[in-house]
Design a protein around this motif. Structure first.
Motif, PDB file in Angstrom:
ATOM      1  N   ASN A 257       0.834  -1.194   0.000  1.00 47.39           N
ATOM      2  CA  ASN A 257       0.000   0.000   0.000  1.00 47.39           C
ATOM      3  C   ASN A 257       0.868   1.243   0.000  1.00 47.39           C
ATOM      4  O   ASN A 257       2.079   1.181   0.134  1.00 47.39           O
ATOM      5  CB  ASN A 257      -0.890   0.024   1.253  1.00 47.39           C
ATOM      6  CG  ASN A 257      -1.851  -1.139   1.274  1.00 47.39           C
ATOM      7  OD1 ASN A 257      -2.382  -1.520   0.249  1.00 47.39           O
ATOM      8  ND2 ASN A 257      -2.061  -1.710   2.450  1.00 47.39           N
ATOM      9  N   GLY A 258       0.247   2.409  -0.119  1.00 52.15           N
ATOM     10  CA  GLY A 258       0.980   3.666   0.036  1.00 52.15           C
ATOM     11  C   GLY A 258       1.746   4.050  -1.206  1.00 52.15           C
ATOM     12  O   GLY A 258       1.179   4.371  -2.235  1.00 52.15           O
ATOM     13  N   ILE A 259       3.075   4.025  -1.137  1.00 51.72           N
ATOM     14  CA  ILE A 259       3.915   4.470  -2.242  1.00 51.72           C
ATOM     15  C   ILE A 259       4.780   3.284  -2.672  1.00 51.72           C
ATOM     16  O   ILE A 259       5.987   3.237  -2.389  1.00 51.72           O
ATOM     17  CB  ILE A 259       4.804   5.659  -1.820  1.00 51.72           C
ATOM     18  CG1 ILE A 259       3.974   6.667  -1.024  1.00 51.72           C
ATOM     19  CG2 ILE A 259       5.433   6.339  -3.008  1.00 51.72           C
ATOM     20  CD1 ILE A 259       4.778   7.802  -0.465  1.00 51.72           C
ATOM     21  N   LEU A 331       8.855   2.107   7.262  1.00 50.10           N
ATOM     22  CA  LEU A 331       8.181   0.812   7.156  1.00 50.10           C
ATOM     23  C   LEU A 331       6.669   0.984   7.051  1.00 50.10           C
ATOM     24  O   LEU A 331       5.998   0.253   6.305  1.00 50.10           O
ATOM     25  CB  LEU A 331       8.524  -0.027   8.388  1.00 50.10           C
ATOM     26  CG  LEU A 331       7.685  -1.282   8.655  1.00 50.10           C
ATOM     27  CD1 LEU A 331       7.819  -2.265   7.507  1.00 50.10           C
ATOM     28  CD2 LEU A 331       8.122  -1.935   9.964  1.00 50.10           C
ATOM     29  N   ALA A 332       6.111   1.952   7.753  1.00 46.76           N
ATOM     30  CA  ALA A 332       4.658   2.153   7.774  1.00 46.76           C
ATOM     31  C   ALA A 332       4.093   2.456   6.387  1.00 46.76           C
ATOM     32  O   ALA A 332       2.931   2.144   6.102  1.00 46.76           O
ATOM     33  CB  ALA A 332       4.297   3.274   8.740  1.00 46.76           C
ATOM     34  N   MET A 340      -1.899   9.161   5.827  1.00 52.07           N
ATOM     35  CA  MET A 340      -1.941   9.041   7.283  1.00 52.07           C
ATOM     36  C   MET A 340      -0.531   8.888   7.851  1.00 52.07           C
ATOM     37  O   MET A 340      -0.179   9.510   8.856  1.00 52.07           O
ATOM     38  CB  MET A 340      -2.793   7.833   7.675  1.00 52.07           C
ATOM     39  CG  MET A 340      -2.873   7.579   9.186  1.00 52.07           C
ATOM     40  SD  MET A 340      -3.834   6.108   9.586  1.00 52.07           S
ATOM     41  CE  MET A 340      -2.747   4.821   8.985  1.00 52.07           C
ATOM     42  N   VAL A 341       0.281   8.070   7.187  1.00 55.55           N
ATOM     43  CA  VAL A 341       1.648   7.837   7.661  1.00 55.55           C
ATOM     44  C   VAL A 341       2.453   9.120   7.626  1.00 55.55           C
ATOM     45  O   VAL A 341       3.213   9.429   8.556  1.00 55.55           O
ATOM     46  CB  VAL A 341       2.333   6.752   6.800  1.00 55.55           C
ATOM     47  CG1 VAL A 341       3.805   6.617   7.181  1.00 55.55           C
ATOM     48  CG2 VAL A 341       1.620   5.417   6.965  1.00 55.55           C
ATOM     49  N   LEU A 342       2.281   9.909   6.578  1.00 50.92           N
ATOM     50  CA  LEU A 342       3.038  11.150   6.440  1.00 50.92           C
ATOM     51  C   LEU A 342       2.731  12.107   7.583  1.00 50.92           C
ATOM     52  O   LEU A 342       3.641  12.716   8.167  1.00 50.92           O
ATOM     53  CB  LEU A 342       2.728  11.808   5.089  1.00 50.92           C
ATOM     54  CG  LEU A 342       3.506  13.078   4.770  1.00 50.92           C
ATOM     55  CD1 LEU A 342       4.998  12.791   4.713  1.00 50.92           C
ATOM     56  CD2 LEU A 342       3.030  13.675   3.443  1.00 50.92           C
ATOM     57  N   VAL A 346       5.507  13.233  10.424  1.00 52.45           N
ATOM     58  CA  VAL A 346       5.873  14.640  10.626  1.00 52.45           C
ATOM     59  C   VAL A 346       5.697  15.033  12.091  1.00 52.45           C
ATOM     60  O   VAL A 346       6.566  15.694  12.689  1.00 52.45           O
ATOM     61  CB  VAL A 346       5.035  15.555   9.710  1.00 52.45           C
ATOM     62  CG1 VAL A 346       5.214  17.016  10.102  1.00 52.45           C
ATOM     63  CG2 VAL A 346       5.429  15.356   8.256  1.00 52.45           C
ATOM     64  N   LEU A 347       4.584  14.622  12.690  1.00 55.07           N
ATOM     65  CA  LEU A 347       4.345  14.938  14.102  1.00 55.07           C
ATOM     66  C   LEU A 347       5.398  14.278  15.000  1.00 55.07           C
ATOM     67  O   LEU A 347       5.889  14.891  15.954  1.00 55.07           O
ATOM     68  CB  LEU A 347       2.949  14.474  14.505  1.00 55.07           C
ATOM     69  CG  LEU A 347       1.769  15.237  13.872  1.00 55.07           C
ATOM     70  CD1 LEU A 347       0.438  14.603  14.282  1.00 55.07           C
ATOM     71  CD2 LEU A 347       1.802  16.709  14.270  1.00 55.07           C
TER      72      LEU A 347
END
Length: 370
Positions: A257-259, A331-332, A340-342, A346-347
């Motif tokens: 998923n994701g990128i 990994l996420a 959501m992971v980004l 960042v936080l």
């Protein structure tokens, strides 16, 4: 998973025992390097720990080549033995530097030789990750040169952060676990007959070797890994990254998923971000002062943490925390939606920045109140 964990355990047990033996030999023969101005220890300590890490890697690789499931990685494939040969070369170069303090250009020649051994007989960078499509490299010469360059860079990056007890080994364990989980998950969920994978095996064995070494190296350290250990870790980490990057065009990472396209290159850089950042800052700093980029100094990231008020253990734990955020944040992306992971990454980075600067900010605040 069980076979990979058994290889990890094999490497850990062997590394622990071999490092203990290296401690005895180093202390008995007084194979100590002179204490340098940039060092943070005040008593002589042997630098033969790299032998223990290499023993763990060597033993686990040989056992794996005769073990159920993981032996498929070795069938008709010389790459694992090419990586082993390169590892043996870099351990010899590192030991010579630890004992004789080689000139920087001599060590660089040795690093290049080890990297070329891996590139010629081991693994090669054949694909450059790019969005939307990866770029294939057709020239064998470019394969070799690009692979060797990446390995030499990674070896020096790990060598540069090996300045505090337990730092390099712990960073390798954290980053290696993230790398291992990603490579394993991708192959476990792929629609393929053979799910064994060299990148997964290399990271499992690397993590095990460092786990076995770390108890000897935790503050106050009883033995250092030396250049032989730090450069060996860099070579193995780079080799695993090159293997996974070469799998982009196979379609394996399209299931993530994701990128998906850049996961194989995103994760190695996330894992190696701190070592590479330290390397880049050192090169810029030294070049600006008119010195060789390879000349030693006391300006590394871990030195800065000590200077702003962190204890030895505190600085190491902080670097572990940063590595965890970066490695598992990378990994996420393979598991959860990237948006959501980004946001979470960042936080987390902002929170870690505040934690890192807290001793400095506290001191400034105290002076302001006074």
């Amino acid at each position: 998973m069980i076979m990979y964990l058994l290889m990890m355990l094999t490497a850990a047990v062997t590394s622990y025992a071999a490092t203990w033996g290296a401690r005895l030999i180093g202390n008995r023969l007084e194979l100590f390097s002179p204490i340098r101005s940039r060092d943070v220890h005040s008593t002589p300590v042997s630098r033969l720990g790299g032998l223990g890490i290499f023993a763990g890697f060597l033993t686990a690789l040989i056992v794996a080549s005769h073990s159920f499931f993981v032996e498929d990685i070795f069938r008709g494939n010389s790459a694992p033995w090419g990586v082993l040969a390169g590892a043996a070369v870099i351990v010899l170069v590192g030991m010579a530097d630890d004992l004789l303090d080689l000139r920087w250009w001599v060590k660089l020649i040795g690093q290049s030789a080890a990297a070329l051994v891996v590139a010629i007989w081991g693994v090669r960078m054949t694909v450059i990750p790019f969005v939307p499509e990866p770029i294939r490299i057709e020239s064998d010469l470019l394969h070799i040169l690009l692979t060797a360059g990446l390995i030499v860079t990674t070896m020096n990056a790990f060598n540069f952060i090996d300045g505090l007890d337990g730092l390099a080994a712990g960073v390798a364990i954290i980053g290696g676990v993230a790398f291992f989980l990603t490579a394993y998950w991708v192959h476990r969920t792929a629609v393929i007959l053979d799910r064994s994978d060299l990148a997964t095996l290399l990271t499992a064995v690397l993590v095990g070797s460092c786990v076995g070494f770390l108890p000897h190296n935790w503050f106050p350290s009883k033995i250092f890994m030396g250049d032989s250990g730090a450069m060996l870790i860099g070579l193995l980490m780079a080799s695993a990254g090159i293997v996974s990057t070469g799998q982009i065009s196979s379609g394996l990472y399209d299931r993530a998923n994701g990128i998906p396209t850049i996961i194989p290159i995103l994760l190695p850089f996330a894992v190696l971000f701190l070592p590479l950042l330290d390397l880049c800052l050192a090169v810029v700093r030294r070049t600006a002062l008119g010195r060789s980029p390879w000349s030693a100094d006391r300006g590394h990231l871990h030195h800065r943490l000590l200077d702003i008020g962190y204890s030895h253990r505190g600085a190491v734990v902080l670097m572990y925390m940063w590595t965890s955020v970066l490695a598992f944040g990378g990994l996420a992306f393979a598991v959860f939606p990237w948006q959501m992971v980004l946001v979470i990454d960042v936080l987390a980075a902002l929170g870690m920045t505040l934690v890192t600067a807290w001793p400095y900010l506290s001191r400034k605040g105290a002076r302001f109140r006074d």
